[in-house]
Scaffold this active site. Structure first.
Site, mmCIF file in Angstrom:
data_model
loop_
_atom_site.group_PDB
_atom_site.id
_atom_site.type_symbol
_atom_site.label_atom_id
_atom_site.label_comp_id
_atom_site.label_asym_id
_atom_site.label_seq_id
_atom_site.Cartn_x
_atom_site.Cartn_y
_atom_site.Cartn_z
ATOM 1 N N LEU A 147 25.133 -14.551 31.362
ATOM 2 C CA LEU A 147 24.525 -15.544 32.261
ATOM 3 C C LEU A 147 24.112 -14.793 33.518
ATOM 4 O O LEU A 147 24.806 -13.849 33.934
ATOM 5 C CB LEU A 147 25.536 -16.643 32.618
ATOM 6 N N ASP A 148 23.015 -15.233 34.146
ATOM 7 C CA ASP A 148 22.562 -14.569 35.379
ATOM 8 C C ASP A 148 23.621 -14.719 36.473
ATOM 9 O O ASP A 148 24.451 -15.624 36.420
ATOM 10 C CB ASP A 148 21.261 -15.209 35.876
ATOM 11 N N ARG A 149 23.485 -13.887 37.507
ATOM 12 C CA ARG A 149 24.485 -13.912 38.590
ATOM 13 C C ARG A 149 24.556 -15.293 39.232
ATOM 14 O O ARG A 149 25.631 -15.782 39.568
ATOM 15 C CB ARG A 149 24.148 -12.836 39.633
ATOM 16 N N LYS A 200 14.683 -19.770 32.977
ATOM 17 C CA LYS A 200 13.866 -19.628 34.194
ATOM 18 C C LYS A 200 12.427 -19.260 33.839
ATOM 19 O O LYS A 200 11.482 -19.773 34.431
ATOM 20 C CB LYS A 200 14.470 -18.547 35.097
ATOM 21 N N HIS A 227 16.638 -14.100 31.006
ATOM 22 C CA HIS A 227 16.191 -15.142 31.962
ATOM 23 C C HIS A 227 15.388 -16.237 31.257
ATOM 24 O O HIS A 227 14.415 -16.763 31.825
ATOM 25 C CB HIS A 227 15.299 -14.555 33.054
#
Ligand code: URA
Length: 247
Positions: free
Chosen positions: A103-105, A191, A188
């Site tokens: 998962l992204d930050r 997004k 990503h």
């Protein structure tokens, strides 16, 4: 294999490394019927009978945790700059743990942490199409048009369009709230899908992976072990994908 007694107890889930040291010093641990008071004593986890307050402790080879990843930490086992998801698991004395997927930050939500490489591979394999559901806040008015576009597949600059994704509008408006289920894990991806239709993801949280759902009572930063039923469900997801492939 010879293992330190305190490590064995921590890895078997009896407590954190410092807690189990206290139990050992408090004469609550016995090995083959003898009280052992040295945390560094070596045991054979396959053969020795270890008890805590009279209850037998079994060593488990594979462990499975569900972490509610908080925003601000990276999904990695080590990082020179940022906190990692493993910092949330500091109480668990198992050096072989790793996160299943990424998962992204700034993304929160459901992350499986395990040492079972086979299950991780089965859940992540691009061929298996395990569904992942996200809740998101979007800058822009998400409408039925985007529902149809996401269903048809989006060009996010890869060789192929994204696989059909299920977009559910929870709240329309200048800031929309949605749930999106995708069956891939491109970098990503969520997004980029919204960017491709001219919208920006403001907040992203993974709420489900396969049959596993993020529990409402697990706050960001907290983790718990997977229940037997949850683990069986995940294994079935993997099985279903295998069956799906052969059709
Ligand atoms: N898609 C994203 O864009 N980010 C994540 O963290 C997960 C899915």
């Amino acid at each position: 294999m010879a293992l330190r007694l305190d490590r064995f107890l921590a890895e078997a889930g009896v407590g954190s490394r410092s807690e189990v040291k206290k139990y050992i010093r408090a004469k609550q641990i016995s090995v083959n019927g003898l009280l052992i008071v040295r945390p560094e004593a070596k045991i054979n986890e396959q053969k020795d009978v270890v008890t805590y307050c009279g209850k037998r402790i079994f060593f488990t080879k594979y462990v499975y945790y569900l972490l509610h990843k908080p925003a601000g930490c990276v999904t990695a086992t080590e990082d020179a700059i940022h906190k990692t998801v493993m910092d949330c698991m500091a109480d668990v004395a198992r050096p072989d743990l790793f996160p299943v997927g990424r998962l992204d930050r700034d993304t929160e939500g459901l992350l499986i942490i395990t040492n079972d490489g086979e299950l991780a591979h089965a859940l992540l394999s691009p061929k298996k199409h395990v569904p992942k559901t996200y809740y998101a806040k979007i800058r822009g008015r998400v409408t039925e048009k985007e529902v149809l576009l996401f269903e048809a597949g989006i060009d996010i600059g890869e060789d192929t369009r994204t696989r059909p994704a299920k977009l559910k509008i929870l709240k329309g408006g200048e800031i929309s709230e949605i749930e999106l289920t995708i069956t891939e894990g491109k970098f990503h991806q969520v997004k980029r899908m919204f960017l491709a239709v001219g919208m920006q993801v403001l907040y992203l949280k993974r709420i489900a992976m396969g049959s596993l759902r993020l529990p409402d009572d697990l706050p960001p930063g907290a983790y718990r072990t997977l229940t037997k039923e949850e683990l069986e469900g995940l294994r079935e997801n993997r099985g279903q994908q295998r069956e799906g492939q052969s059709q």
